[in-house]
Design a protein around this motif. Structure first.
Motif, short mmCIF file in Angstrom:
data_model
loop_
_atom_site.label_atom_id
_atom_site.label_comp_id
_atom_site.label_asym_id
_atom_site.label_seq_id
_atom_site.Cartn_x
_atom_site.Cartn_y
_atom_site.Cartn_z
N THR A 84 0.83 -1.21 0.00
CA THR A 84 0.00 0.00 0.00
C THR A 84 0.86 1.26 0.00
OG1 THR A 84 0.00 -0.03 2.41
CG2 THR A 84 -1.85 -1.10 1.32
N ASP A 85 0.26 2.35 -0.39
CA ASP A 85 0.86 3.67 -0.25
C ASP A 85 -0.11 4.53 0.54
OD1 ASP A 85 3.30 3.49 -1.47
OD2 ASP A 85 2.63 4.27 -3.41
N THR A 87 -2.24 7.59 1.14
CA THR A 87 -2.89 8.46 0.16
C THR A 87 -3.59 9.61 0.87
OG1 THR A 87 -3.34 6.44 -1.06
CG2 THR A 87 -4.51 8.40 -1.80
N LYS A 98 -0.24 10.58 -3.66
CA LYS A 98 0.57 9.75 -2.78
C LYS A 98 1.17 10.70 -1.75
CE LYS A 98 4.66 6.78 -3.05
NZ LYS A 98 5.58 6.11 -3.97
N GLU A 100 3.60 10.64 0.35
CA GLU A 100 5.05 10.78 0.34
C GLU A 100 5.55 11.80 -0.70
OE1 GLU A 100 7.88 7.43 -0.64
OE2 GLU A 100 7.02 6.77 1.25
N LEU A 136 -2.03 -1.06 -3.90
CA LEU A 136 -1.49 -0.67 -5.20
C LEU A 136 -1.67 -1.76 -6.27
CD1 LEU A 136 1.77 1.07 -4.02
CD2 LEU A 136 -0.38 2.11 -4.70
N GLU A 189 -0.06 2.84 -9.34
CA GLU A 189 0.40 4.05 -8.67
C GLU A 189 -0.75 5.06 -8.54
OE1 GLU A 189 3.38 4.63 -7.49
OE2 GLU A 189 4.57 3.02 -8.40
#
Lengths: 517, 517
Positions: A84-85, A87, A98, A100, A136, A189
């Motif tokens: 995962t990222d 969000t 994202k 980050e 993702l 992404e």
């Protein structure tokens, strides 16, 4: 001249048919690229060069499994939970980012930046207050109606792990052995940046080398141990021999060090600039959920800085253990004793007449899990994992008995060392590191000086003069080269084109097939 | 002996690491297969042999595009509408079936069988009353949240068509030229049967050859025209020379006939049995939505009968025209006149000051469409297609003027001849047609006598005797072969294994690397 190197390369790459954004006639979408005639051949040559190192030299075997993967596999592997990222959603601008990517202060984590209201929408400037994990993986469904839940694989590796018991038998139950897979991987992404370096569908080349954890060595290590490699431990860069790196425990084991060596050799053979190459160790807080140690082969880009192109990870027993637990399949290896031993040990004897009515379809799986379970003195209650849930097995479902057995070996879960290559990234760096600008008679030339091993076209055949005899001879040479499996490029008009090159292409590219040394 | 040939081959294929069902440790799912070490290599060899024919010999170029395809592409190509199977749902059994699979009477269509209540649930026997079309594409979504609608490509061809304008320039605006793509294709079958012959994720090799419709010829046709091929026109089988087939209009044009020849040569080179090979012409009611003529290369299986493995279709201008219409991109080719001509013709001159406010974001696209439109005398009202909908353009948006122009050529939409290969099917037939059973000293042997060109392993190195000197020599030979890019198989235990082969494997397979003639 305001173009930077990335723009120059992408201009050349599009015009010459290397690589360019997909679906442009329908407006395009970030993270997808088409490889044109020269690019597809360059990619294939890089993959085949890679196979020389892993399939031929390191005697791995290659397998090929589907990109569509049923959810059970990726639940067991941890990807459903962990891939995962973080969000953030801007409700005003109706866009997701994202988290980050929006960090402006390197010293802060996403959580800290949120608390300090320093994580802001790049469009409207509003500070975000919360971030949530987004998986993702691309998801899809197999079959009619609701169908069976599936994902597009985030890595080729799981196709190897779920085959381990076949592959172990194929290798006559000996360790170590390696299995490679070359193919597409997918990562949905949230908002891809970095152009061709961050694609949503990409080509990977992965090797999974299975080891007895007691012997994480390589039989060729002695031959290469004096080779020096350039390392970065997140504090300082230094050059060290493979041997010293293992002895001083900078690199955990010989096997990991050997595959770093192979990565180094492959990348140089593909044409990467040694001066723009280093291995960086993952800090403990950035390790993937499956890794105990990981070194990235990083390459330096004038536009993007240091970029990970290969990850060489020690995945330990993580994945095989996960699939044993989730599927109940016997994926152990056997370490044979020199002599068979008589041992006394506690064993679980499942009672199928109780397990059957109680657990129905799962009873067989539970039986297998119980029979392979180690019985320690501290065992208070018995649990197994079924479909991701821990289930307690009631005492009346089994007996624990003491048996004397002659055993010829002991079971264990093999460890995995995994060199994982992002082929599209390697390809981009082959372009950037071999891009040359020069001036000849006041004309500017932009060239790619590719190594013959990866160059998409090996020979150009140009009659130059418009003459029937010469062009027929040229065509015959072209046909002979192709018969010998050498890709050649015949062009009767090349001479004329070269003369008129300036107005057609402001920066003509010459010697695309001009090999390096 | 109750096993049929398919079962025998699949038993061998699994044990020896050729091909076996995917995800077995999680219960498996129909239509997905893993290729083990020998299978993956065999597949790669077949693909590379295919490239010899198309990339090297026929001088096509190769490209590589994503498997994930935005919906606009597949809407334009007709797949969203047309790539369907009629489905029936049994509400009692909660299962869906492909209607065609349940036809028991060959003379009836699905519609007729439904009317006559002859289409029954194979489980409960209830007669179905209605069938509905189900799209066979796997769908997914790109990006966070709702994302952008996309499908996994049903064919690699669309990646070529959407690149046509690039590729035409790459080939210096000359026709004919060919573009190949080798990679995964996807088809979400409702309930796949026929084992490895009907996979939901498969490997394809497709060539799209672009022609001027006035010259559907091939420059090598004269060299091969006397070759005889075996045809089936759905009534009778007959053997005919390529030349006669074109002259008598059995095959529509030289280009189509030439690619049938190439298909024939490739399949024989891969090891298909010529006696089990024929070309069958599609009847007009079974042509795909994009084809004007299609010949299938069919191979005969002892289990499945005649099976389509390659389709050689004349796709005419269908796909390029569809993408021109849907995207407004100039994907025309130019047929140059010997001398520039002065012509008087009607042209549409769009008025952007009216179009702009009226059609906003679409105005530019409409401008391009109007400018490339032919103005005939019968033209009453002007329409364009936007996002699949026909839109009328009001009279005040344009002028029609008469212009005198010097033109050097005329625009046209190229035609496409497409040989499309199902690699997994070719691979299965290579196994079936080269499967040999024999008996030696009362022991039964099952063997594959593969052609050297496709055999996964070219050389076996076995010291046979357990002797340090011999095994070290054997290892050196193995390493030397691998250095020369020849895949060899070294096994120190082979001698011992051979002796004990009977108890380990009831039907040992020998000479996997034993080439055919």
């Amino acid at each position: 001249m305001t173009e930077d190197i990335y723009e120059k390369i992408m201009t050349l790459a599009k015009r010459r048919g290397f690589i360019y954004p997909s679906f442009e006639i329908y407006g395009g979408i970030a993270g997808f690229y088409d490889y044109g005639p020269l690019g597809a051949q360059l990619k294939q040559n890089i993959e085949n060069l890679w196979r020389r190192f892993y399939l031929l030299n390191d005697t791995c075997v290659e397998i090929s499994t589907p990109t569509i993967t049923v959810s059970e596999v990726l639940k067991a592997s941890g990807h459903v939970e962990e891939f995962t990222d973080l969000t953030v959603d801007c409700k005003a601008c109706k866009r997701a980012f994202k988290a980050e990517d929006l960090l402006t202060d390197d010293t802060l984590s996403v959580e800290e930046a949120l608390k300090e209201k320093k994580l802001k929408c790049p469009t409207c400037g509003k500070a975000f207050t919360e971030a949530y994990p987004t998986n993702l993986m691309f998801s899809t469904s197999i079959g009619a109606g609701e169908g069976r839940k599936a994902f597009l694989r985030p890595e080729t590796a799981q196709g190897v792990f779920t085959n381990f018991h076949f592959l172990y038998r194929y290798n006559r139950e000996r360790l170590p052995f390696g299995v490679i897979q070359v193919g597409r991987g997918y990562r949905n992404e949230i908002s891809p940046r970095q152009g061709t370096l961050r694609q949503r569908e990409f080509s990977m080349a992965e090797a999974e080398i299975f080891f007895d954890p007691k012997y994480k060595t390589h039989h060729l290590f002695d031959l290469v141990k004096k080779t020096k490699i350039h390392l970065f431990d997140n504090e300082k860069e230094f050059t060290i021999s493979l041997d010293d790196a293992v002895k001083k425990q900078v690199i955990n084991n010989q096997a990991l060090a050997y595959y770093m060596y192979l990565t180094h050799e492959f990348l140089l053979a593909a044409g990467v600039d040694q001066k723009k190459f280093r291995f960086r160790k993952h800090a403990s807080d950035e390790l993937a959920h499956y890794a105990t140690e990981c070194w990235d082969a990083e390459l330096y880009s004038e536009r993007f800085g240091w970029i990970e192109c290969v990850g060489i990870a020690d995945r330990s027993a993580y994945d095989l253990q996960a699939h044993i637990t989730a599927s109940g399949t016997d994926m152990y290896a056997i370490r044979k004793f020199d002599e068979p031993k008589v041992v006394e040990q506690k064993k679980i004897v499942p009672k199928m007449d109780v397990l059957g009515p109680l657990f129905k379809g799962n009873a067989g799986k539970i039986k297998t899990l119980l029979e392979t379970m180690a019985v320690t003195d501290s065992l208070k209650k018995l649990t197994v994992v079924l479909d991701g849930k821990t289930v307690e097995i009631p005492k009346n479902c089994y007996d624990i008995i003491l048996v004397k057995e002659t055993v010829s070996g002991e079971k264990f879960v093999p460890h995995v060392i995994e060199p994982s290559y992002g082929i599209d990234r390697v390809l981009y760096f082959v372009l950037e590191h071999n891009f040359v600008e020069t001036t000849k008679k006041d004309e500017e030339y932009r060239m790619l000086q590719l190594k013959p091993a990866v160059a998409p076209v090996k020979v150009g055949v140009f009659p130059l003069v418009n003459n029937e005899e010469l062009s027929s001879l040229g065509k015959q040479i072209d046909a002979d080269l192709r018969d010998a499996e050498i890709i050649s490029y015949y062009d009767a008009c090349a001479g004329i084109i070269a003369i008129s090159a300036v107005p057609i292409t402001p920066q003509p590219v010459v010697s695309l097939w001009h090999g390096g040394k």
